[in-house]
Design a protein around this motif. Structure first.
Motif, PDB file in Angstrom:
ATOM      1  N   GLU A  80       0.932  -1.275   0.181  1.00 18.27           N
ATOM      2  CA  GLU A  80       0.242  -0.113   0.112  1.00 18.27           C
ATOM      3  C   GLU A  80       0.574   0.990  -0.193  1.00 18.27           C
ATOM      4  O   GLU A  80      -0.192   2.503  -0.215  1.00 18.27           O
ATOM      5  N   VAL A  81       1.867   1.402   0.875  1.00 14.81           N
ATOM      6  CA  VAL A  81       3.391   2.638   0.833  1.00 14.81           C
ATOM      7  C   VAL A  81       3.831   1.795  -0.489  1.00 14.81           C
ATOM      8  O   VAL A  81       5.092   1.237  -0.769  1.00 14.81           O
ATOM      9  N   LEU A  82       4.126   3.341  -0.819  1.00 14.80           N
ATOM     10  CA  LEU A  82       4.915   3.856  -2.378  1.00 14.80           C
ATOM     11  C   LEU A  82       6.550   4.437  -1.843  1.00 14.80           C
ATOM     12  O   LEU A  82       6.007   5.556  -1.068  1.00 14.80           O
ATOM     13  N   ILE A  83       7.208   4.035  -1.893  1.00  9.43           N
ATOM     14  CA  ILE A  83       8.076   4.699  -1.480  1.00  9.43           C
ATOM     15  C   ILE A  83       8.982   5.652  -2.723  1.00  9.43           C
ATOM     16  O   ILE A  83       8.796   5.518  -3.533  1.00  9.43           O
ATOM     17  N   LEU A  84       9.552   6.808  -2.009  1.00 10.15           N
ATOM     18  CA  LEU A  84       9.530   8.101  -2.833  1.00 10.15           C
ATOM     19  C   LEU A  84      10.815   8.301  -2.017  1.00 10.15           C
ATOM     20  O   LEU A  84      11.186   8.938  -0.712  1.00 10.15           O
ATOM     21  N   SER A  85      12.356   8.027  -2.594  1.00 11.58           N
ATOM     22  CA  SER A  85      13.484   7.711  -2.168  1.00 11.58           C
ATOM     23  C   SER A  85      14.736   8.700  -2.999  1.00 11.58           C
ATOM     24  O   SER A  85      14.425   7.966  -3.761  1.00 11.58           O
ATOM     25  N   THR A  86      15.884   9.644  -2.836  1.00  5.66           N
ATOM     26  CA  THR A  86      17.304   9.621  -3.409  1.00  5.66           C
ATOM     27  C   THR A  86      17.964   7.888  -3.117  1.00  5.66           C
ATOM     28  O   THR A  86      18.760   8.527  -3.668  1.00  5.66           O
ATOM     29  N   GLU A  87      17.884   7.401  -2.215  1.00 12.91           N
ATOM     30  CA  GLU A  87      19.028   6.471  -1.849  1.00 12.91           C
ATOM     31  C   GLU A  87      19.020   5.589  -2.469  1.00 12.91           C
ATOM     32  O   GLU A  87      18.136   5.479  -3.630  1.00 12.91           O
ATOM     33  N   ASN A  93      18.519   2.493  -7.075  1.00 12.33           N
ATOM     34  CA  ASN A  93      16.621   3.217  -5.972  1.00 12.33           C
ATOM     35  C   ASN A  93      15.974   2.750  -5.359  1.00 12.33           C
ATOM     36  O   ASN A  93      15.702   1.433  -5.735  1.00 12.33           O
ATOM     37  N   VAL A  94      16.138   2.518  -4.700  1.00 16.23           N
ATOM     38  CA  VAL A  94      15.198   2.298  -3.330  1.00 16.23           C
ATOM     39  C   VAL A  94      13.869   2.770  -3.552  1.00 16.23           C
ATOM     40  O   VAL A  94      12.090   2.300  -3.145  1.00 16.23           O
ATOM     41  N   GLY A  95      13.946   3.652  -4.578  1.00 16.43           N
ATOM     42  CA  GLY A  95      11.961   4.361  -4.739  1.00 16.43           C
ATOM     43  C   GLY A  95      12.393   5.229  -5.395  1.00 16.43           C
ATOM     44  O   GLY A  95      13.217   5.055  -6.178  1.00 16.43           O
ATOM     45  N   ILE A  96      11.561   5.716  -5.688  1.00 17.05           N
ATOM     46  CA  ILE A  96      11.063   7.146  -6.903  1.00 17.05           C
ATOM     47  C   ILE A  96      11.658   8.067  -6.431  1.00 17.05           C
ATOM     48  O   ILE A  96      11.296   8.810  -5.270  1.00 17.05           O
ATOM     49  N   PRO A  97      12.694   8.462  -7.701  1.00 17.49           N
ATOM     50  CA  PRO A  97      13.523   9.579  -6.354  1.00 17.49           C
ATOM     51  C   PRO A  97      13.014  10.578  -7.301  1.00 17.49           C
ATOM     52  O   PRO A  97      12.917  11.894  -6.431  1.00 17.49           O
ATOM     53  N   ASP A  98      12.496  10.451  -8.409  1.00 20.62           N
ATOM     54  CA  ASP A  98      11.808  12.310  -9.343  1.00 20.62           C
ATOM     55  C   ASP A  98      10.151  12.419  -8.815  1.00 20.62           C
ATOM     56  O   ASP A  98       9.920  13.033  -9.799  1.00 20.62           O
ATOM     57  N   VAL A 271      19.548  12.764   1.771  1.00 18.46           N
ATOM     58  CA  VAL A 271      19.433  12.110   0.980  1.00 18.46           C
ATOM     59  C   VAL A 271      17.337  11.772   1.615  1.00 18.46           C
ATOM     60  O   VAL A 271      17.659  13.014   2.688  1.00 18.46           O
ATOM     61  N   ARG A 272      16.789  11.609   0.493  1.00 18.89           N
ATOM     62  CA  ARG A 272      15.407  12.943   0.822  1.00 18.89           C
ATOM     63  C   ARG A 272      14.614  11.202   1.124  1.00 18.89           C
ATOM     64  O   ARG A 272      14.782  10.743   0.348  1.00 18.89           O
ATOM     65  N   ARG A 273      13.798  10.658   2.003  1.00 22.11           N
ATOM     66  CA  ARG A 273      12.414   9.403   1.825  1.00 22.11           C
ATOM     67  C   ARG A 273      11.296  10.301   2.676  1.00 22.11           C
ATOM     68  O   ARG A 273      11.349  10.772   3.341  1.00 22.11           O
ATOM     69  N   LEU A 274      10.636   9.468   1.825  1.00 23.58           N
ATOM     70  CA  LEU A 274       8.948   9.966   1.749  1.00 23.58           C
ATOM     71  C   LEU A 274       8.305   8.675   1.483  1.00 23.58           C
ATOM     72  O   LEU A 274       8.855   7.990   0.482  1.00 23.58           O
ATOM     73  N   HIS A 275       7.329   8.101   3.049  1.00 20.82           N
ATOM     74  CA  HIS A 275       6.072   7.086   2.457  1.00 20.82           C
ATOM     75  C   HIS A 275       5.079   7.789   1.873  1.00 20.82           C
ATOM     76  O   HIS A 275       4.740   7.656   2.539  1.00 20.82           O
ATOM     77  N   ARG A 276       4.680   7.279   0.530  1.00 24.97           N
ATOM     78  CA  ARG A 276       3.381   8.163   0.264  1.00 24.97           C
ATOM     79  C   ARG A 276       2.302   6.996   0.161  1.00 24.97           C
ATOM     80  O   ARG A 276       2.664   5.211  -0.397  1.00 24.97           O
ATOM     81  N   THR A 277       0.833   7.055   0.545  1.00 23.37           N
ATOM     82  CA  THR A 277      -0.046   5.911   0.736  1.00 23.37           C
ATOM     83  C   THR A 277      -1.413   6.992  -0.103  1.00 23.37           C
ATOM     84  O   THR A 277      -1.678   8.372  -0.452  1.00 23.37           O
ATOM     85  N   THR A 278      -2.398   6.561  -0.860  1.00 19.06           N
ATOM     86  CA  THR A 278      -3.061   6.758  -1.973  1.00 19.06           C
ATOM     87  C   THR A 278      -4.430   6.520  -1.748  1.00 19.06           C
ATOM     88  O   THR A 278      -4.465   5.730  -1.326  1.00 19.06           O
ATOM     89  N   VAL A 279      -6.040   7.849  -1.686  1.00 14.14           N
ATOM     90  CA  VAL A 279      -7.370   7.297  -1.304  1.00 14.14           C
ATOM     91  C   VAL A 279      -7.789   7.005  -3.086  1.00 14.14           C
ATOM     92  O   VAL A 279      -7.635   7.985  -3.945  1.00 14.14           O
ATOM     93  N   LEU A 280      -8.182   5.738  -3.328  1.00 19.01           N
ATOM     94  CA  LEU A 280      -8.505   5.957  -4.287  1.00 19.01           C
ATOM     95  C   LEU A 280     -10.368   7.271  -4.470  1.00 19.01           C
ATOM     96  O   LEU A 280     -10.749   7.462  -3.432  1.00 19.01           O
TER      97      LEU A 280
END
Ligand code: SIN
Length: 285
Positions: A80-87, A93-98, A271-280
């Motif tokens: 459910e969690v999408l990783i946004l990360s520059t790591e 890449n461990v997450g979407i960097p851009d 490094v910037r890392r955030l966790h993203r969740t979205t609701v339909l």
């Protein structure tokens, strides 16, 4: 009931919420939080450290989870969690960097786009990595009467496929962009250029430079200049809230009333890392 306080963050949109623990909200306080989100469009709650499971639970209170079309950066044990990360670890890449590097509303390229997005900040760089939101209700309301009449009833064409969007000029990290986007992009979605919010009844502009590639039944020579005129609204800084992330920030927004932009500017080894969740969300109307 907790002592929830909502304080505006800017004249444009956005408010800070204090006095709550997002992981432990009673139903009445959650209802007030959702109302505050509809009113303020973006809410920031500081000092929250929701782990991926708790963030998923919190997100489910708003409705059904919407999964990202790209499986590559969903958290393995919590998809459910999408990783946004520059790591980058072991060259990967461990997450979407851009993610979000151009103004957009989440998942507007599908028939039922995202209603709400929730971002939990995990690692914050010393410099860069801010996010901005623009108030699309005000963007609509401040159009001239003539422009409002011009766009009344028009339908925007939305596509995930960056290579079909002449406004998207920067290269991305994909080696073969044409192949990647052709494979992953869903069929075009068609949404009213002016949409109505199901809870507030407010009208908002619903177009974005990232995903709106045309206007149905309008020739390109007319559609593109019209879209340019609408996009020019976001140059008005009076409509924008700029967020400087702190560790523990939990920020949520209502995609039916705003576009957002990841400002970038993170320089490795920061490094910037955030966790993203979205609701339909609903089918826009
Ligand atoms: C997004 O576009 O969903 C992410 C925005 C950000 O990373 O600031």
């Amino acid at each position: 009931m907790s002592q929830m306080v909502v304080t505006p963050l800017s004249d444009a949109l956005g408010a800070e919420v204090t006095g709550i623990d997002a992981a432990n909200l009673d139903d009445a306080t959650f209802g007030r939080l959702r109302d505050a989100l509809h009113d303020n469009i973006v809410l920031a709650v500081r000092g929250q450290a929701l782990d991926p499971a708790a963030q998923t639970d919190f997100t489910r209170r708003f409705g059904e989870i919407q999964y990202h079309i790209n499986s590559e950066y969903k958290m393995e044990d919590q998809p459910e969690v999408l990783i946004l990360s520059t790591e980058i670890i072991d060259g990967k890449n461990v997450g979407i960097p851009d993610a979000g590097s151009d103004w957009h509303s989440d998942h507007s390229y599908v028939d039922r786009p995202t209603a709400y997005t929730i971002l939990q900040s995990v690692i914050v760089p010393k410099v860069g990595g801010d996010t901005e939101w623009v108030n699309m209700v005000t963007a609509y309301e401040t159009l001239s009467d003539e422009m409002k009449a011009r766009i009344d009833g028009l339908i925007g064409i939305h596509s995930f496929n960056r290579t079909r969007n002449p406004r998207m000029k920067r290269p991305t990290r994909h080696q073969n962009e044409a192949e990647y986007y052709a494979e992953i992009s869903p069929p075009d979605a068609f949404h009213p250029i002016v949409r109505t919010h199901p809870a507030t009844g407010r009208k908002a502009l619903y177009v974005s430079p990232r995903f709106t590639i045309g206007i149905r039944d309008m020739i390109e020579a007319e559609a593109q200049p019209l879209l340019d005129e609408l996009f020019a609204q976001f140059a008005n800084r009076d409509l924008v809230y700029h967020h400087n992330w702190r560790p523990g920030d939990l920020v949520m927004w209502d995609n039916r009333q705003t576009l957002h932009l990841a400002c970038g500017g993170v320089i490795a080894p920061e490094v910037r890392r955030l966790h993203r969740t979205t609701v339909l969300g609903e089918i826009p109307f």
